[in-house]
Design a protein around this motif. Structure first.
Motif, PDB file in Angstrom:
ATOM      1  N   VAL A  28      10.880  78.503  14.562  1.00 47.22           N
ATOM      2  CA  VAL A  28      10.246  79.108  13.401  1.00 47.22           C
ATOM      3  C   VAL A  28      11.303  79.946  12.695  1.00 47.22           C
ATOM      4  O   VAL A  28      11.949  80.787  13.321  1.00 47.22           O
ATOM      5  CB  VAL A  28       9.039  79.978  13.785  1.00 47.22           C
ATOM      6  CG1 VAL A  28       8.454  80.662  12.551  1.00 47.22           C
ATOM      7  CG2 VAL A  28       7.971  79.132  14.467  1.00 47.22           C
ATOM      8  N   GLN A  30       7.942  76.579  10.121  1.00 44.13           N
ATOM      9  CA  GLN A  30       8.363  75.786  11.269  1.00 44.13           C
ATOM     10  C   GLN A  30       9.351  74.712  10.844  1.00 44.13           C
ATOM     11  O   GLN A  30       9.117  73.967   9.888  1.00 44.13           O
ATOM     12  CB  GLN A  30       7.149  75.131  11.937  1.00 44.13           C
ATOM     13  CG  GLN A  30       7.492  74.201  13.101  1.00 44.13           C
ATOM     14  CD  GLN A  30       7.997  74.937  14.315  1.00 44.13           C
ATOM     15  OE1 GLN A  30       7.421  75.945  14.722  1.00 44.13           O
ATOM     16  NE2 GLN A  30       9.092  74.454  14.900  1.00 44.13           N
ATOM     17  N   THR A  59      11.255  71.518  12.712  1.00 41.02           N
ATOM     18  CA  THR A  59      11.320  70.695  13.908  1.00 41.02           C
ATOM     19  C   THR A  59      12.301  69.557  13.666  1.00 41.02           C
ATOM     20  O   THR A  59      12.156  68.803  12.701  1.00 41.02           O
ATOM     21  CB  THR A  59       9.946  70.127  14.273  1.00 41.02           C
ATOM     22  OG1 THR A  59       9.019  71.200  14.473  1.00 41.02           O
ATOM     23  CG2 THR A  59      10.023  69.301  15.547  1.00 41.02           C
TER      24      THR A  59
END
Length: 123
Positions: free
Chosen positions: A93, A118, A120
């Motif tokens: 994050v 976030q 990823t």
């Protein structure tokens, strides 16, 4: 008080790029330095990048040097983090932060924080 809203996070494959934005509102007439931090699951929040009010960039964290670039547009009250050559270990994050005055810090000693976005990175 400065309100900060991050955007631009998402899922990307290793080697890809993302650009995070952080828009500031509220007491935007004051000078403030800004920084980016990140926190992976089970890890402490760590410094990524920071920039002064007048555009001087703090040395980047070693883990992102050569891949990430911080910038700001004071007219738009926005700070950016361009992330290239992303790696799975960049998954976290990401938070932007504002600190009253000209000079940023690499420690999490900031006055205002965004909600986080976030990022990823898949292998």
């Amino acid at each position: 008080q400065v309100q900060l809203v991050e955007s631009g996070g998402g899922l990307v494959q290793a080697g890809g790029s993302l650009r995070l934005s952080c828009a500031a509102s509220g007491r935007t007439g004051s000078t403030y330095a800004m920084g980016w931090f990140r926190q992976a699951l089970g890890k402490e929040r760590e410094f990524v990048a920071a920039i002064s009010w007048n555009g001087y960039i703090t040395p980047y964290a070693d883990s992102v040097k050569g891949r990430f670039t911080i910038s700001r547009d004071n007219a738009k009250n926005t700070v950016y983090l361009q992330m290239n050559s992303l790696k799975p270990e960049d998954t976290a994050v990401y938070y932007c932060a504002a600190r009253t005055g000209m000079v940023p810090t690499t420690t999490p000693n900031y006055d205002d924080w965004g909600q986080g976005t976030q990022v990823t990175v898949s292998s």
